[in-house]
Design a protein around this motif. Sequence first.
Motif, PDB file in Angstrom:
ATOM      1  N   VAL A  72      68.592   3.006  47.104  1.00 48.57           N
ATOM      2  CA  VAL A  72      69.387   1.787  47.188  1.00 48.57           C
ATOM      3  C   VAL A  72      70.410   1.970  48.306  1.00 48.57           C
ATOM      4  N   PRO A  74      73.012  -0.333  50.639  1.00 44.58           N
ATOM      5  CA  PRO A  74      73.649  -1.570  51.088  1.00 44.58           C
ATOM      6  C   PRO A  74      73.917  -1.506  52.594  1.00 44.58           C
ATOM      7  N   TYR A  75      73.745  -2.662  53.242  1.00 42.93           N
ATOM      8  CA  TYR A  75      74.025  -2.713  54.673  1.00 42.93           C
ATOM      9  C   TYR A  75      74.866  -3.939  54.979  1.00 42.93           C
ATOM     10  N   LEU A  96      78.332  -1.422  43.236  1.00 41.95           N
ATOM     11  CA  LEU A  96      77.279  -2.400  43.511  1.00 41.95           C
ATOM     12  C   LEU A  96      77.741  -3.824  43.193  1.00 41.95           C
ATOM     13  N   LEU A  99      80.026  -5.260  45.910  1.00 46.25           N
ATOM     14  CA  LEU A  99      79.486  -5.459  47.260  1.00 46.25           C
ATOM     15  C   LEU A  99      79.346  -6.937  47.596  1.00 46.25           C
ATOM     16  N   GLU A 103      72.386  -7.686  52.535  1.00 48.00           N
ATOM     17  CA  GLU A 103      71.274  -6.750  52.411  1.00 48.00           C
ATOM     18  C   GLU A 103      71.643  -5.561  51.537  1.00 48.00           C
ATOM     19  N   ILE A 104      70.884  -5.385  50.483  1.00 41.90           N
ATOM     20  CA  ILE A 104      70.962  -4.155  49.693  1.00 41.90           C
ATOM     21  C   ILE A 104      69.515  -3.732  49.507  1.00 41.90           C
ATOM     22  N   ARG A 109      68.039  -8.693  43.683  1.00 43.68           N
ATOM     23  CA  ARG A 109      69.134  -9.463  43.058  1.00 43.68           C
ATOM     24  C   ARG A 109      68.679 -10.255  41.829  1.00 43.68           C
TER      25      ARG A 109
END
Length: 138
Positions: A72, A74-75, A96, A99, A103-104, A109
């Motif tokens: 996982v 995130p970006y 999480l 955030l 994008e993760i 989602r």
Amino acid sequence: MRIKVRSLTLEQPLPHFSSFHPAFRPNMETGDGDMGQANDLAMEDDNCEYLQLADAKRAISGGREVVSASLVVPYPPGSPILVPGQVIDILILKYLHALDVREIHGFDRERGLRVFREKALTRVLDAQKSAAEHGGAS
């Protein structure tokens, strides 16, 4: 940079690595894990399920070791927060949840986190125990 991204990368550091689940720790004397073994187990969909963050939190609070079945990332910031075989803790879930990025990678989602089913982890642990009792490697 969005305010929330800034706060998550500069003011609130990434959560510390929790630990690998015993099913993926070939040497229990160290914290080293076998992500390859975890990744291989995750290739079989029957070994995995999806948990929403709130459901994962309830499971952890109830005593279940919830274990990531995917990487996982995130970006931004682009740093992994979970790897296959890693035990998910409440701090990771809070991160999480906080955030605010589009994008993760490795997180769906709609379905949630991809985690190992308890029965899959039990099978791995049982196989390791059996191998140890018979003098073989896991």
